[in-house]
Design a protein around this motif. Structure first.
Motif, PDB file in Angstrom:
ATOM      1  N   TYR A 172     -19.377  -3.925  -7.319  1.00 34.81           N
ATOM      2  CA  TYR A 172     -20.236  -3.194  -8.268  1.00 34.81           C
ATOM      3  C   TYR A 172     -20.189  -3.784  -9.672  1.00 34.81           C
ATOM      4  O   TYR A 172     -20.638  -3.144 -10.624  1.00 34.81           O
ATOM      5  CB  TYR A 172     -19.816  -1.715  -8.299  1.00 34.81           C
ATOM      6  N   ASP A 173     -19.560  -4.957  -9.792  1.00 29.38           N
ATOM      7  CA  ASP A 173     -19.521  -5.623 -11.084  1.00 29.38           C
ATOM      8  C   ASP A 173     -18.843  -4.744 -12.150  1.00 29.38           C
ATOM      9  O   ASP A 173     -19.228  -4.756 -13.319  1.00 29.38           O
ATOM     10  CB  ASP A 173     -20.964  -5.976 -11.520  1.00 29.38           C
ATOM     11  N   MET A 174     -17.856  -3.983 -11.705  1.00 29.11           N
ATOM     12  CA  MET A 174     -17.146  -3.123 -12.660  1.00 29.11           C
ATOM     13  C   MET A 174     -16.068  -3.919 -13.376  1.00 29.11           C
ATOM     14  O   MET A 174     -15.454  -4.810 -12.789  1.00 29.11           O
ATOM     15  CB  MET A 174     -16.459  -1.959 -11.916  1.00 29.11           C
ATOM     16  N   PHE A 175     -15.804  -3.572 -14.625  1.00 26.54           N
ATOM     17  CA  PHE A 175     -14.658  -4.150 -15.336  1.00 26.54           C
ATOM     18  C   PHE A 175     -13.441  -3.352 -14.898  1.00 26.54           C
ATOM     19  O   PHE A 175     -13.058  -2.366 -15.517  1.00 26.54           O
ATOM     20  CB  PHE A 175     -14.864  -4.073 -16.856  1.00 26.54           C
ATOM     21  N   ALA A 176     -12.864  -3.766 -13.778  1.00 28.13           N
ATOM     22  CA  ALA A 176     -11.727  -3.037 -13.200  1.00 28.13           C
ATOM     23  C   ALA A 176     -10.568  -4.015 -13.035  1.00 28.13           C
ATOM     24  O   ALA A 176     -10.746  -5.088 -12.432  1.00 28.13           O
ATOM     25  CB  ALA A 176     -12.118  -2.444 -11.847  1.00 28.13           C
ATOM     26  N   VAL A 177      -9.400  -3.662 -13.581  1.00 24.70           N
ATOM     27  CA  VAL A 177      -8.264  -4.590 -13.557  1.00 24.70           C
ATOM     28  C   VAL A 177      -7.028  -3.933 -12.960  1.00 24.70           C
ATOM     29  O   VAL A 177      -6.860  -2.713 -13.024  1.00 24.70           O
ATOM     30  CB  VAL A 177      -7.918  -5.104 -14.979  1.00 24.70           C
ATOM     31  N   ASN A 178      -6.172  -4.790 -12.402  1.00 22.12           N
ATOM     32  CA  ASN A 178      -4.863  -4.343 -11.934  1.00 22.12           C
ATOM     33  C   ASN A 178      -3.784  -4.880 -12.866  1.00 22.12           C
ATOM     34  O   ASN A 178      -3.675  -6.103 -13.055  1.00 22.12           O
ATOM     35  CB  ASN A 178      -4.568  -4.916 -10.540  1.00 22.12           C
ATOM     36  N   GLY A 179      -2.978  -3.991 -13.398  1.00 22.62           N
ATOM     37  CA  GLY A 179      -1.758  -4.409 -14.087  1.00 22.62           C
ATOM     38  C   GLY A 179      -0.627  -4.279 -13.083  1.00 22.62           C
ATOM     39  O   GLY A 179      -0.323  -3.167 -12.636  1.00 22.62           O
ATOM     40  N   ILE A 180      -0.050  -5.421 -12.683  1.00 19.67           N
ATOM     41  CA  ILE A 180       1.044  -5.379 -11.694  1.00 19.67           C
ATOM     42  C   ILE A 180       2.351  -5.338 -12.489  1.00 19.67           C
ATOM     43  O   ILE A 180       2.894  -6.380 -12.872  1.00 19.67           O
ATOM     44  CB  ILE A 180       0.982  -6.596 -10.755  1.00 19.67           C
ATOM     45  N   LEU A 181       2.800  -4.117 -12.748  1.00 17.83           N
ATOM     46  CA  LEU A 181       3.928  -3.962 -13.664  1.00 17.83           C
ATOM     47  C   LEU A 181       5.250  -3.857 -12.919  1.00 17.83           C
ATOM     48  O   LEU A 181       5.368  -3.122 -11.927  1.00 17.83           O
ATOM     49  CB  LEU A 181       3.704  -2.726 -14.552  1.00 17.83           C
ATOM     50  N   PHE A 182       6.214  -4.624 -13.421  1.00 13.35           N
ATOM     51  CA  PHE A 182       7.580  -4.509 -12.918  1.00 13.35           C
ATOM     52  C   PHE A 182       8.215  -3.294 -13.594  1.00 13.35           C
ATOM     53  O   PHE A 182       7.658  -2.734 -14.542  1.00 13.35           O
ATOM     54  CB  PHE A 182       8.341  -5.816 -13.181  1.00 13.35           C
ATOM     55  N   ASN A 183       9.387  -2.914 -13.097  1.00 10.22           N
ATOM     56  CA  ASN A 183      10.015  -1.665 -13.572  1.00 10.22           C
ATOM     57  C   ASN A 183      10.113  -1.639 -15.099  1.00 10.22           C
ATOM     58  O   ASN A 183      10.570  -2.608 -15.704  1.00 10.22           O
ATOM     59  CB  ASN A 183      11.433  -1.530 -12.995  1.00 10.22           C
ATOM     60  N   HIS A 184       9.680  -0.526 -15.668  1.00 10.68           N
ATOM     61  CA  HIS A 184       9.811  -0.375 -17.120  1.00 10.68           C
ATOM     62  C   HIS A 184      10.263   1.052 -17.410  1.00 10.68           C
ATOM     63  O   HIS A 184       9.811   2.006 -16.787  1.00 10.68           O
ATOM     64  CB  HIS A 184       8.522  -0.747 -17.841  1.00 10.68           C
ATOM     65  N   ASN A 217      22.285   2.208  -3.251  1.00  9.04           N
ATOM     66  CA  ASN A 217      22.481   0.750  -3.204  1.00  9.04           C
ATOM     67  C   ASN A 217      22.622   0.154  -4.612  1.00  9.04           C
ATOM     68  O   ASN A 217      21.670   0.172  -5.390  1.00  9.04           O
ATOM     69  CB  ASN A 217      21.265   0.138  -2.483  1.00  9.04           C
ATOM     70  N   LEU A 218      23.787  -0.408  -4.895  1.00 11.10           N
ATOM     71  CA  LEU A 218      24.023  -0.982  -6.229  1.00 11.10           C
ATOM     72  C   LEU A 218      23.656  -2.464  -6.290  1.00 11.10           C
ATOM     73  O   LEU A 218      23.722  -3.086  -7.355  1.00 11.10           O
ATOM     74  CB  LEU A 218      25.498  -0.820  -6.624  1.00 11.10           C
ATOM     75  N   ASP A 219      23.307  -3.054  -5.136  1.00 13.71           N
ATOM     76  CA  ASP A 219      23.058  -4.499  -5.090  1.00 13.71           C
ATOM     77  C   ASP A 219      21.608  -4.871  -5.380  1.00 13.71           C
ATOM     78  O   ASP A 219      21.299  -6.060  -5.541  1.00 13.71           O
ATOM     79  CB  ASP A 219      23.441  -5.059  -3.711  1.00 13.71           C
ATOM     80  N   ALA A 220      20.703  -3.885  -5.401  1.00 17.45           N
ATOM     81  CA  ALA A 220      19.289  -4.207  -5.619  1.00 17.45           C
ATOM     82  C   ALA A 220      19.115  -4.844  -6.996  1.00 17.45           C
ATOM     83  O   ALA A 220      19.724  -4.413  -7.973  1.00 17.45           O
ATOM     84  CB  ALA A 220      18.444  -2.940  -5.517  1.00 17.45           C
ATOM     85  N   THR A 221      18.258  -5.871  -7.024  1.00 18.42           N
ATOM     86  CA  THR A 221      17.936  -6.543  -8.291  1.00 18.42           C
ATOM     87  C   THR A 221      16.553  -6.079  -8.755  1.00 18.42           C
ATOM     88  O   THR A 221      15.607  -6.055  -7.965  1.00 18.42           O
ATOM     89  CB  THR A 221      17.915  -8.077  -8.085  1.00 18.42           C
ATOM     90  N   ARG A 222      16.488  -5.711 -10.024  1.00 12.76           N
ATOM     91  CA  ARG A 222      15.208  -5.333 -10.613  1.00 12.76           C
ATOM     92  C   ARG A 222      15.019  -6.090 -11.922  1.00 12.76           C
ATOM     93  O   ARG A 222      15.942  -6.718 -12.441  1.00 12.76           O
ATOM     94  CB  ARG A 222      15.149  -3.818 -10.895  1.00 12.76           C
ATOM     95  N   ASP A 223      13.801  -5.967 -12.436  1.00  8.53           N
ATOM     96  CA  ASP A 223      13.401  -6.635 -13.674  1.00  8.53           C
ATOM     97  C   ASP A 223      12.976  -5.501 -14.595  1.00  8.53           C
ATOM     98  O   ASP A 223      11.833  -5.081 -14.582  1.00  8.53           O
ATOM     99  CB  ASP A 223      12.243  -7.582 -13.311  1.00  8.53           C
ATOM    100  N   TRP A 224      13.959  -4.984 -15.367  1.00  9.98           N
ATOM    101  CA  TRP A 224      13.699  -3.771 -16.146  1.00  9.98           C
ATOM    102  C   TRP A 224      13.295  -4.098 -17.579  1.00  9.98           C
ATOM    103  O   TRP A 224      14.070  -4.712 -18.324  1.00  9.98           O
ATOM    104  CB  TRP A 224      14.961  -2.902 -16.194  1.00  9.98           C
ATOM    105  N   GLY A 225      12.111  -3.642 -17.977  1.00 16.33           N
ATOM    106  CA  GLY A 225      11.649  -3.807 -19.356  1.00 16.33           C
ATOM    107  C   GLY A 225      11.465  -2.457 -20.029  1.00 16.33           C
ATOM    108  O   GLY A 225      11.791  -1.410 -19.463  1.00 16.33           O
ATOM    109  N   TYR A 226      10.934  -2.518 -21.244  1.00 17.94           N
ATOM    110  CA  TYR A 226      10.857  -1.345 -22.122  1.00 17.94           C
ATOM    111  C   TYR A 226       9.417  -0.812 -22.135  1.00 17.94           C
ATOM    112  O   TYR A 226       8.482  -1.515 -22.571  1.00 17.94           O
ATOM    113  CB  TYR A 226      11.311  -1.766 -23.522  1.00 17.94           C
ATOM    114  N   ALA A 227       9.227   0.408 -21.666  1.00 17.31           N
ATOM    115  CA  ALA A 227       7.887   0.955 -21.404  1.00 17.31           C
ATOM    116  C   ALA A 227       6.890   0.839 -22.576  1.00 17.31           C
ATOM    117  O   ALA A 227       5.726   0.495 -22.335  1.00 17.31           O
ATOM    118  CB  ALA A 227       8.007   2.410 -20.940  1.00 17.31           C
TER     119      ALA A 227
END
Ligand code: NAP
Ligand code: GDD
Length: 342
Positions: A172-184, A217-227
């Motif tokens: 539909y030619d919409m201005f529609a975007v995806n922000g693929i955000l890591f954990n914040h 689970n304490l072993d999971a790795t994440r990429d935490w930023g500031y919201a």
């Protein structure tokens, strides 16, 4: 001309920061809120101005992503320039308990809102809150080109929402975007996400009102930023010349254990004395490692994460200690929800 924005999910962590950002930029901001039997606006109460006041720029409307007709009506009424879809059942562990509800809001909710934009004929730009959880089992680093392999009903619902957003852009030619955000994260993060659960526990243990915190689970790795930095990225995506999809993250790997160590040390505590294991916090399928390659956002939007996970942990611990001190008699007033909510 004053720009108008509609935020679905305005009462959440990101919605509250985005509302602040847009109000500061001079926008008229409209927020979709769910009717609840108690007030659910604590994160935006500080932005409240009586709507009868001519200076008022923030307006709230009852609605729900499960109610498509209501969304069409609101789109007509508000006629926004920008629509931000931040609304979702956003807790990954809970999505295993409530998979159908999660699919209905987090997944199909997105197409209801896209369809409301299309059916109303309103000319607006649309932001979809996509997630690094969509990468799931695909090893890091993850960029816009990385294949999805979701590991939860939440992740699968977000993959659906991602693709319908892309499809509406193409169809539909919409201005529609995806922000693929890591954990914040932030001091406004929901109390049952791991970072806030930890920093809140640190404050309570430091104050002597709690002795232990039960974790998975304490072993999971994440990429935490500031919201607050990430909502600026969302806005930038909608100001671009062309609609496109962008990853936002710090690029810094940090495990749950790393976050525990930093948070407890910052308060002068030894985490090993206070952390206990409870299998109820494990997930049937886990996402082991998420680490962003956000170079496209840097190149095309000039966006770069500043606050790194260690500083974030300290910001959140300080905020929770202060919040507890402000509450006066927290051990009486504060109910500890972790025991019965995942
Ligand atoms: P959050 O704090 O959980 O906020 C979610 C918001 O959605 C709340 O305002 C909630 O309203 C609303 N909501 C839930 N179900 C709804 C429904 N059926 N209809 C209308 N509104 C509904 O989430 P967040 O951390 O701000 O994240 C914002 C968005 O980004 C979410 O879509 C999340 O999945 C996504 N995301 C978050 C992260 C992250 O690390 N924070 C990363 C990637 C993607 P109530 O206040 O009434 O519950
Ligand atoms: N919540 C929680 N509680 N997580 C725990 C616990 C615990 O007691 N113990 C260990 N963890 C681990 C989880 O298994 C997971 O690996 C990690 O901590 C992070 O969990 P959450 O903070 O719940 O976040 P998430 O990564 O599952 O999901 C968040 O980030 C996504 C982006 O990647 C949410 O904000 C999603 O909405 C978002 O899309």
């Amino acid at each position: 001309m004053t720009k108008k924005a509609l935020i679905a999910g305005i009462t959440g962590q990101d919605g509250s920061y985005l509302a602040e950002l847009l109000l500061n930029k001079g926008y008229e901001v409209h927020g979709l809120i769910r009717r609840a039997s108690t007030f659910n606006t604590s994160r935006i109460d500080h932005l409240y101005v009586d709507p009868h006041d001519p200076q008022a720029k923030l307006f709230l409307h009852y609605g729900d992503l499960s109610d498509g007709a209501r969304l069409v009506t609101l789109l007509h009424e508000i006629d926004p320039d920008e629509v931000y879809n931040l609304a979702a059942q956003s807790h990954v562990r809970v999505s295993f308990d409530e998979p159908e509800h999660t699919g209905n809001t987090t997944g199909i909710g997105a197409i209801r809102l896209l369809e409301a934009v299309r059916m109303s004929g309103v000319k607006c730009r649309y932001y979809q809150a996509s997630s690094s959880e969509m990468f799931g089992a695909t090893p890091p680093p993850q960029s816009e080109l990385t294949p999805f392999y979701p590991r939860s009903p939440y992740g699968a619902a977000k993959v659906y929402a991602y693709w319908v957003t892309k499809n509406y852009r193409e169809a539909y030619d919409m201005f529609a975007v995806n922000g693929i955000l890591f954990n914040h994260e932030s001091p406004r993060r929901g109390e049952t996400f791991v970072t806030r659960k930890i920093t809140r526990a640190v404050a309570r243990i430091k104050a002597g009102v709690q002795q232990h915190v039960y974790m998975g689970n304490l072993d999971a790795t994440r990429d935490w930023g500031y919201a607050p930095e990430y909502v600026e990225g969302m806005w930038r995506m909608l100001q671009a010349d062309e609609p496109d999809d962008f990853v936002l993250g710090t690029g810094t790997p940090y495990t749950v254990r790393d976050f525990l160590v930093t948070a407890f040390e910052h308060a002068g505590l030894d985490w090993e004395k206070h952390v206990r294991f409870d299998e109820r916090y494990l997930r049937p399928t886990e996402v082991d490692a998420l680490i962003a390659d956000a170079s496209k956002a840097h190149e095309k939007l000039g966006w770069k994460a500043i606050v790194q996970p260690d500083e974030l942990a300290r910001i959140m611990v300080d905020a929770d200690i202060e919040a507890l001190e402000c509450e006066g008699r927290p051990w009486i007033d504060q109910v500890n929800l972790e025991g019965w909510i995942k």
